[in-house]
Design an enzyme around this catalytic site. Structure first.
Site, PDB file in Angstrom:
ATOM      1  N   ASP A 104       0.404  -1.209  -0.111  1.00  0.00           N
ATOM      2  CA  ASP A 104      -0.034  -0.018  -0.092  1.00  0.00           C
ATOM      3  C   ASP A 104       0.641   0.939  -0.225  1.00  0.00           C
ATOM      4  O   ASP A 104       1.505   1.356   0.862  1.00  0.00           O
ATOM      5  CB  ASP A 104      -0.978  -0.234   1.122  1.00  0.00           C
ATOM      6  CG  ASP A 104      -2.512   1.368   0.983  1.00  0.00           C
ATOM      7  OD1 ASP A 104      -2.187   1.759   0.523  1.00  0.00           O
ATOM      8  OD2 ASP A 104      -2.736   1.228   2.255  1.00  0.00           O
ATOM      9  N   ASN A 112      -1.932  12.988  -3.191  1.00  0.00           N
ATOM     10  CA  ASN A 112      -3.022  13.481  -4.034  1.00  0.00           C
ATOM     11  C   ASN A 112      -3.680  15.105  -3.980  1.00  0.00           C
ATOM     12  O   ASN A 112      -3.854  16.151  -4.751  1.00  0.00           O
ATOM     13  CB  ASN A 112      -4.234  12.606  -3.838  1.00  0.00           C
ATOM     14  CG  ASN A 112      -3.994  10.725  -5.041  1.00  0.00           C
ATOM     15  OD1 ASN A 112      -3.936  11.871  -6.167  1.00  0.00           O
ATOM     16  ND2 ASN A 112      -4.947  10.196  -5.300  1.00  0.00           N
ATOM     17  N   ASP A 121      -2.460  10.095 -10.853  1.00  0.00           N
ATOM     18  CA  ASP A 121      -2.727   9.129 -11.716  1.00  0.00           C
ATOM     19  C   ASP A 121      -1.506   8.369 -12.783  1.00  0.00           C
ATOM     20  O   ASP A 121      -1.075   7.522 -13.055  1.00  0.00           O
ATOM     21  CB  ASP A 121      -3.783   9.769 -13.087  1.00  0.00           C
ATOM     22  CG  ASP A 121      -5.265   9.212 -12.184  1.00  0.00           C
ATOM     23  OD1 ASP A 121      -5.694   8.379 -10.711  1.00  0.00           O
ATOM     24  OD2 ASP A 121      -6.001  10.108 -12.780  1.00  0.00           O
ATOM     25  N   GLU A 147      -4.650   2.372  -4.488  1.00  0.00           N
ATOM     26  CA  GLU A 147      -3.039   2.748  -4.118  1.00  0.00           C
ATOM     27  C   GLU A 147      -2.936   1.185  -3.517  1.00  0.00           C
ATOM     28  O   GLU A 147      -1.788   0.924  -3.232  1.00  0.00           O
ATOM     29  CB  GLU A 147      -2.414   3.499  -2.926  1.00  0.00           C
ATOM     30  CG  GLU A 147      -3.336   3.678  -1.690  1.00  0.00           C
ATOM     31  CD  GLU A 147      -4.839   4.505  -1.348  1.00  0.00           C
ATOM     32  OE1 GLU A 147      -4.932   5.183  -0.726  1.00  0.00           O
ATOM     33  OE2 GLU A 147      -5.503   4.453  -2.349  1.00  0.00           O
TER      34      GLU A 147
END
Length: 230
Positions: A104, A112, A121, A147
């Site tokens: 993860d 983000n 992205d 993620e």
């Protein structure tokens, strides 16, 4: 396009049958029409075979798209759920080890928020490519969603699997990191049980400070390899 092709085949076949019924009662006409009909039928056979290949190819593409993550191009959860049981069955037959890793990205939501979803992205695409290059050719890297990612490592014992995932951690671009858990299949547990043990090691990696690969152990405390943040 494909539908029109099949309609053309059906229409041409019907025309041959109808034309044969309307022929004059003359052997010369009958013979000439039979020759023409055979030629047309040969064309129809070729066209039908071509359309059949197109249908088969398009069906294969649809199945592959259903197994592929749209953003990264990696296998998705559906593909993972199909591949993992097959890998365990192969390991059972051959008597070879197989490991699973789940990881993860660390603080990806913060990334983000700071850089925007589009940058997130782009990072995921770049990271997937970097990890794929760091792993062995026989390993399967899949995106579980968001993620979260998973790796299937056939033929690898725990040390080799942990080393492969540690290489992937070191290859993560833009100074980002991930936390990972690795588990070696015990030869009896189900796919879900194996992944659950890897998940447990992942949680241990996060609890220990993130940015590390933790191997799930049986009884003994997990062993961890840490990469310093860039």
């Amino acid at each position: 396009m494909r539908g029109r092709g099949w309609m053309a085949v059906a229409a041409a076949t019907a025309a041959v049958i109808a034309g044969f019924r309307l022929l004059p009662d003359d052997p010369r006409w009958t013979t000439a029409w039979q020759v023409a009909a055979l030629a047309l039928l040969a064309v129809l056979v070729v066209l039908t075979a071509r359309l059949s290949r197109q249908v088969t190819g398009q069906s294969r593409q649809i199945r592959e798209l259903a197994r592929t993550d749209e953003l990264t191009g990696l296998p998705n959860r559906r593909a993972w759920n199909e591949e993992l049981p097959r890998a365990l069955e192969h390991a059972r037959r051959e008597g070879t080890p197989v490991c699973v890793a789940v990881f993860d990205l660390d603080r990806f939501r913060q990334f983000n928020d700071e850089h925007g979803p589009a940058a997130g992205d782009r990072f995921l695409k770049a990271a997937a490519a970097a990890w794929h290059g760091a792993l062995r050719r026989v390993d399967t890297l899949a995106r579980d969603g968001g993620e979260e990612f998973a790796v299937l490592l056939p033929g690898a014992d725990l040390d080799r699997a942990r080393a492969a995932v540690t290489r992937a951690l070191a290859a993560t671009p833009l100074g980002q990191t991930f936390s990972a858990g690795v588990a070696l299949w015990d030869g009896a547990e189900t796919s879900d049980e194996l992944v659950a043990r890897a998940d447990g090691a992942l949680y241990a990696a996060k609890a220990a400070g993130r940015n590390r690969v933790v191997a799930a152990g049986a009884g003994a405390g997990p062993d961890a390899h840490m990469r310093s943040s860039a």
